[in-house]
Design an enzyme around this catalytic site. Structure first.
Site, short mmCIF file in Angstrom:
data_model
loop_
_atom_site.label_atom_id
_atom_site.label_comp_id
_atom_site.label_asym_id
_atom_site.label_seq_id
_atom_site.Cartn_x
_atom_site.Cartn_y
_atom_site.Cartn_z
CE LYS A 13 -9.40 -0.09 5.66
NZ LYS A 13 -8.84 -0.45 6.98
CD GLU A 35 -3.03 1.21 2.42
OE1 GLU A 35 -3.64 2.08 2.51
OE2 GLU A 35 -3.21 0.20 3.05
#
Length: 418
Positions: free
Chosen positions: A238, A222
Site C-alpha cells: 500500500k 503481492e
C-alpha cells in the site's frame, strides 16, 4: 480465441536486482520455459456464485478428497509420495471470498466466463513436456488488441474517490480501495499476450490460468497469504510512487501514504489474529520500499503461528478478500465498494497460487488481466483515505495499469489479421 487444455502455467522470474520485490517460490511448481518436473491435471473444480454454497468449504473438501493436507495447516510439510498429488493451483475471486464471509459481492463481473473458484489438482506427468505453452514474447502471429474502453471516465473515478472521502468523514469507514476496469477487443491467440505479464519486473506471482472460453494472466507482486510449517505470512502493499529517486523520497516522507499503509497493516494483523495462536502475531517488516516495473511500492510483512487444527476454510475466511484491496473495516469497505464501483472486480483483487503438501502460497490478483472469447479485461485502483486527492488517485490507477496494458499489446507493429 482461447484454445488448448486448461492448465496453470507459472513462470519463475529470477532475481531482478536491488530494490525489486523478492521472488516467491510458487512458480517453481508449474513453470513456463524451464525444465522442472512436469505436471499434468488430475482433477478440477470450477464454481460460480450462482451455484450456491460456501466456496471455501467446497475448496477444502475438494482438496482434502484429492489427498492434500488442508484440514490442519499446522501439520509439518512433507514431500508427496509417488501416487499422491503434487499440489493444486487455486484461484478465488473477490466476489467468492466476500460471499463466503457474508459481505456484499459487488456488481456483476464484466467477464462472467471466468469462474469464481477454480482448483486444479496436479500429478507428475510421464510426458516430460506436456501441453507445452507458446513462448512469451515470441512472434505475435497476427495478435491484435483494440483500443481500451474504460468502464468510467476520469471524472467519474474522481467522483467515486470523493464519495469514499465523504464516507470516511461520516465515520462509516477509515479507508477503502476503489478499483476501475477497462476492456478491449482482440483477435488472435491471447495466451502469449497473457504470458508476457509474467515477464514484468517484480511479478512475484506471474503466470496464466485457463479454462474453457476464459483465461487469467497475472503479474502480481503481492502475497495474500503464505503458510509454511504452520506459520502464516502476508505481505500487504500500500503506497505508490514513480520509481525515481524523487518518487522514493516522496513515498518515504508521505504522511498520507504511511497512514494508509499502517491502517492496512493493522487490518492484516487483526485478520491473522482470528486464526493464530495467542501472542504470535508480529510485524516482521514495516513499510519496506520495493519496486514493481516503473513504480516504487511500500510493503510490510506480517506473520503468525496458526492455531492448532486451523484448516483452509478458516484461513481463507480470515484473510479473504485481501485487506489491501478492500479497506477498513473490511465489511463496511466492501459495502462501499459495492455501492460505487461501476462493474465487478472479476478476476482481479482475488487469490491465485499454489496449495500443496509443503504449504500454501497465494498471491493477490492485482496487476491482472482476464480474457473471454472476445475481449481482454484489466483492473486498477488504489486505497482512499481522508487525505486522498481525487486527481492523484486517478493518475495512480492509470500508472498501475500502464505496464499491464503495454505487455498485453506486445511489440510495436502488431497488426490485426486480415
Amino acid at each position: 480465441m482461447i484454445r488448448g487444455e486448461s492448465t496453470l502455467r507459472m513462470r519463475h522470474i529470477g532475481p531482478l536486482g536491488v530494490g525489486t520485490l523478492p521472488v516467491r517460490p510458487l512458480a517453481s511448481r508449474t513453470v513456463t520455459g524451464t525444465r522442472l518436473p512436469a505436471l499434468r491435471e488430475r482433477s478440477r473444480l470450477e464454481w460460480r456464485i450462482t451455484d450456491g454454497g460456501d466456496p471455501t468449504r467446497l475448496l477444502e473438501d475438494f482438496l482434502a478428497h484429492a489427498g492434500l493436507p488442508v484440514r490442519d495447516l499446522t501439520a509439518p510439510p512433507r514431500t508427496p509420495g509417488p501416487d499422491e498429488p503434487a499440489g493444486a493451483t487455486v484461484y478465488l475471486s473477490t466476489a467468492a471470498a466476500a460471499h463466503a464471509i457474508g459481505a456484499p459481492t459487488g456488481p456483476a463481473s464484466p467477464v462472467p466466463a471466468v469462474p469464481d473458484l477454480v482448483a486444479v489438482v496436479h500429478e507428475p506427468a510421464t510426458d516430460p513436456h506436456p501441453d507445452r505453452p507458446t513462448a512469451a514474447g515470441g512472434p505475435t502471429g497476427g495478435w491484435w488488441l483494440g483500443p481500451w474502453r474504460e468502464s468510467w471516465t476520469p471524472a467519474q473515478h474522481a467522483a467515486a474517490v470523493e464519495q469514499a472521502r465523504t464516507a470516511i468523514a461520516r465515520g462509516d469507514i477509515y479507508q477503502v480501495n476503489v478499483v476501475g476496469h477497462a476492456s478491449a477487443d482482440y483477435t488472435g491467440d491471447p495466451l502469449p499476450a497473457l504470458a508476457r505479464l509474467a515477464t514484468l519486473p517484480g511479478a512475484r506471482y506471474g503466470g496464466v490460468l485457463q479454462g474453457a472460453g476464459w483465461a487469467i494472466g497475472c503479474a502480481s507482486p503481492e502475497t495474500l497469504v503464505e503458510v509454511t510449517a504452520g506459520r502464516a505470512t502476508t505481505r500487504p502493499i500500500k503506497g505508490t510512487r514513480p520509481a525515481t529517486a524523487t518518487g522514493r523520497a516522496e513515498l518515504l516522507a508521505s504522511p498520507k501514504e504511511r497512514a494508509e499503509h499502517v491502517m492496512i497493516v493493522d487490518l492484516e494483523r487483526n485478520d491473522l489474529a482470528r486464526v493464530a495462536k495467542t501472542g504470535t502475531v508480529r510485524v516482521d517488516e514495516l513499510y519496506g520500499i520495493r519496486r514493481w516495473c516503473d513504480l516504487w511500492q511500500a510493503e510490510s510483512v506480517v506473520s503468525a503461528d496458526l492455531a492448532d487444527g486451523c484448516g483452509l476454510t478458516q484461513l481463507l475466511r480470515a484473510v479473504c478478500p485481501g485487506g489491501s484491496v478492500t479497506g477498513a473495516p473490511k465489511h463496511a469497505a466492501l459495502a462501499e465498494i459495492a455501492a460505487h464501483e461501476p462493474v465487478g472486480r472479476g478476476a482481479s483483487m482475488g487469490a491465485l497460487g499454489w496449495i500443496g503438501p509443503d504449504g500454501i502460497d497465494l498471491g493477490l490478483t492485482i496487476r491482472t488481466a482476464a480474457v473471454d472469447a472476445d475481449r481482454v479485461h484489466v483492473w486498477a485502483g488504489g486505497g482512499i483515505t481522508w487525505g486522498s486527492d481525487p486527481d492523484a488517485e486517478v493518475a495512480e490507477a492509470a500508472a498501475k495499469a500502464a505496464p499491464v496494458r503495454a505487455a498485453l499489446a506486445g511489440p510495436a507493429g502488431t497488426r490485426r489479421p486480415a
